[in-house]
Design an enzyme around this catalytic site. Structure first.
Site, PDB file in Angstrom:
ATOM      1  N   TRP A  10       0.825  -1.225   0.000  1.00 52.36           N
ATOM      2  CA  TRP A  10       0.000   0.000   0.000  1.00 52.36           C
ATOM      3  C   TRP A  10       0.852   1.265   0.000  1.00 52.36           C
ATOM      4  O   TRP A  10       0.328   2.362  -0.152  1.00 52.36           O
ATOM      5  CB  TRP A  10      -0.932   0.016   1.223  1.00 52.36           C
ATOM      6  CG  TRP A  10      -2.011  -1.027   1.230  1.00 52.36           C
ATOM      7  CD1 TRP A  10      -2.156  -2.077   0.345  1.00 52.36           C
ATOM      8  CD2 TRP A  10      -3.106  -1.123   2.147  1.00 52.36           C
ATOM      9  NE1 TRP A  10      -3.263  -2.817   0.663  1.00 52.36           N
ATOM     10  CE2 TRP A  10      -3.871  -2.248   1.769  1.00 52.36           C
ATOM     11  CE3 TRP A  10      -3.517  -0.370   3.259  1.00 52.36           C
ATOM     12  CZ2 TRP A  10      -5.016  -2.640   2.466  1.00 52.36           C
ATOM     13  CZ3 TRP A  10      -4.653  -0.751   3.959  1.00 52.36           C
ATOM     14  CH2 TRP A  10      -5.402  -1.876   3.558  1.00 52.36           C
ATOM     15  N   LYS A  11       2.143   1.112   0.224  1.00 56.59           N
ATOM     16  CA  LYS A  11       3.056   2.267   0.306  1.00 56.59           C
ATOM     17  C   LYS A  11       2.496   3.281   1.325  1.00 56.59           C
ATOM     18  O   LYS A  11       1.914   2.863   2.322  1.00 56.59           O
ATOM     19  CB  LYS A  11       3.298   2.859  -1.083  1.00 56.59           C
ATOM     20  CG  LYS A  11       3.759   1.769  -2.073  1.00 56.59           C
ATOM     21  CD  LYS A  11       4.298   2.278  -3.362  1.00 56.59           C
ATOM     22  CE  LYS A  11       4.717   1.088  -4.229  1.00 56.59           C
ATOM     23  NZ  LYS A  11       5.360   1.488  -5.483  1.00 56.59           N
ATOM     24  N   HIS A  97      12.702  -2.739  -0.739  1.00 56.52           N
ATOM     25  CA  HIS A  97      11.940  -2.166  -1.853  1.00 56.52           C
ATOM     26  C   HIS A  97      12.792  -1.060  -2.501  1.00 56.52           C
ATOM     27  O   HIS A  97      13.527  -0.355  -1.811  1.00 56.52           O
ATOM     28  CB  HIS A  97      10.611  -1.597  -1.350  1.00 56.52           C
ATOM     29  CG  HIS A  97       9.699  -1.210  -2.469  1.00 56.52           C
ATOM     30  ND1 HIS A  97       9.838  -0.024  -3.153  1.00 56.52           N
ATOM     31  CD2 HIS A  97       8.682  -1.879  -3.066  1.00 56.52           C
ATOM     32  CE1 HIS A  97       8.924   0.018  -4.110  1.00 56.52           C
ATOM     33  NE2 HIS A  97       8.213  -1.090  -4.082  1.00 56.52           N
ATOM     34  N   GLY A 175       4.951   2.046 -10.858  1.00 55.82           N
ATOM     35  CA  GLY A 175       4.137   3.255 -10.855  1.00 55.82           C
ATOM     36  C   GLY A 175       4.158   3.999 -12.175  1.00 55.82           C
ATOM     37  O   GLY A 175       3.682   5.132 -12.260  1.00 55.82           O
ATOM     38  N   GLY A 236       1.418  -2.575  -6.320  1.00 55.82           N
ATOM     39  CA  GLY A 236       1.357  -1.239  -5.736  1.00 55.82           C
ATOM     40  C   GLY A 236      -0.016  -0.624  -5.957  1.00 55.82           C
ATOM     41  O   GLY A 236      -0.987  -0.936  -5.267  1.00 55.82           O
ATOM     42  N   GLY A 237      -0.114   0.236  -6.949  1.00 56.35           N
ATOM     43  CA  GLY A 237      -1.339   1.002  -7.195  1.00 56.35           C
ATOM     44  C   GLY A 237      -2.607   0.171  -7.239  1.00 56.35           C
ATOM     45  O   GLY A 237      -3.618   0.547  -6.640  1.00 56.35           O
TER      46      GLY A 237
HETATM   47  P1  13P Z   1       2.935  -0.420  -8.942  1.00 48.39           P
HETATM   48  O1  13P Z   1       2.138  -1.696  -9.004  1.00 48.39           O
HETATM   49  O2  13P Z   1       2.150   0.775  -8.541  1.00 48.39           O
HETATM   50  O3  13P Z   1       3.740  -0.223 -10.201  1.00 48.39           O
HETATM   51  O4  13P Z   1       4.009  -0.603  -7.758  1.00 48.39           O
HETATM   52  C1  13P Z   1       4.755  -1.755  -7.708  1.00 48.39           C
HETATM   53  C2  13P Z   1       5.471  -1.807  -6.410  1.00 48.39           C
HETATM   54  O5  13P Z   1       6.370  -1.040  -6.152  1.00 48.39           O
HETATM   55  C3  13P Z   1       5.029  -2.799  -5.412  1.00 48.39           C
HETATM   56  O6  13P Z   1       5.946  -2.914  -4.375  1.00 48.39           O
END
Ligand code: 13P
Length: 254
Positions: A10-11, A97, A175, A236-237
């Site tokens: 989820w960052k 990461h 991203g 991520g997203g």
């Molecule tokens: P995205 O799926 O948003 O490209 O991010 C990937 C990521 O960094 C997962 O750790």
């Protein structure tokens, strides 16, 4: 043990309300729709973990952290240790990461210590590696991946290595909406597995889950997960939308 894993990173996202909605939707949708045995892991910011644990209790959905400190405890203001995570019931921790490497200066030697500390506390490290665009364009990607994997993980004995998960995340695909092709990802996954096989033997190499991360979406997940050496994804997203995250979980071969 090698299994399919889909982990949501989820960052720095997830207010209390967003966390509650997303985690409960994922649990409900997982229960109703997912029956391929994939391990789903939600990795919110530290402060959201307790809430995710509460909402996922009794379900197949697991909780993970996005980082941990390399030391056991002590005067490290703002940090969270592996024993603290374990005491709350966390199962997984993302280590290395590319955003931690880039913005917080985390290097392989430090990450190796974090892997040790995680494992000493029964957490499963999801160890990330991946090249930048300029490294790929300069043809250095294999060398970069080899160094990251060896320096972060190859101090482990075979038994400990088998208790890790590796994630390949090309920095240029994170991203950006620009995903690696399934063939590009497979090539690096096979390379990582061959590195492990050379040092530890093919039984060990074949037992480790290697996840792909970088713009994974419901529309490209099935193609990626169908590749021989891709054992799921680090998302991520798309992990911030329950529908997308569940559809990615469902893209794992049954
Ligand atoms: P995205 O799926 O948003 O490209 O991010 C990937 C990521 O960094 C997962 O750790």
């Amino acid at each position: 043990m090698r299994k399919y894993i889909v982990a949501g990173n989820w960052k720095m996202n997830g207010t209390l309300e967003e966390t509650q909605i997303l985690a409960s939707e994922v649990v409900n949708m997982y229960n109703d729709e997912v029956n391929n045995g994939v391990v789903a892991v939600l990795c919110p910011p530290f402060i959201g973990i307790a809430e995710v644990l509460r909402l996922t209790r009794g379900s197949e959905v697991k909780a993970g952290a996005q980082n941990c400190h390399q030391e056991l405890s002590g005067a490290f203001t703002g940090e969270v240790s592996a024993p603290i995570l374990a005491s709350f019931g966390v199962n997984y921790v993302i280590i290395g990461h590319s955003e931690r490497r880039e913005y917080f200066g985390e290097e392989n030697a430090l990450l190796a210590k974090k892997v040790d500390q995680a494992q000493a506390n029964q957490l499963i490290p999801i160890y990330c590696c991946g090249e930048t665009l300029s490294q790929r364009e300069g043809g250095a990607h294999f060398q970069v991946i080899e160094q990251q994997v060896k320096e972060g993980l190859f101090h482990l004995n075979a038994e400990k290595l088998q208790q890790t998960v590796i994630a390949y995340e090309p920095v240029w695909a994170i991203g950006t909406g620009k995903t690696a092709s399934a063939e590009q990802a497979q090539e690096i996954h096979a390379f990582i597995r061959s590195l492990i096989a050379i040092t530890y033997g093919s039984d060990v190499a074949d037992s480790i889950s290697i996840l792909y991360g970088g713009s994974v979406k419901p529309t490209n997940a099935a193609e990626l997960f169908a590749m021989a050496d891709i054992d799921g994804g680090l998302i991520g997203g798309a992990a911030l939308k329950s529908r997308d995250f569940i559809d990615i979980c469902k893209a794992v071969p049954a």
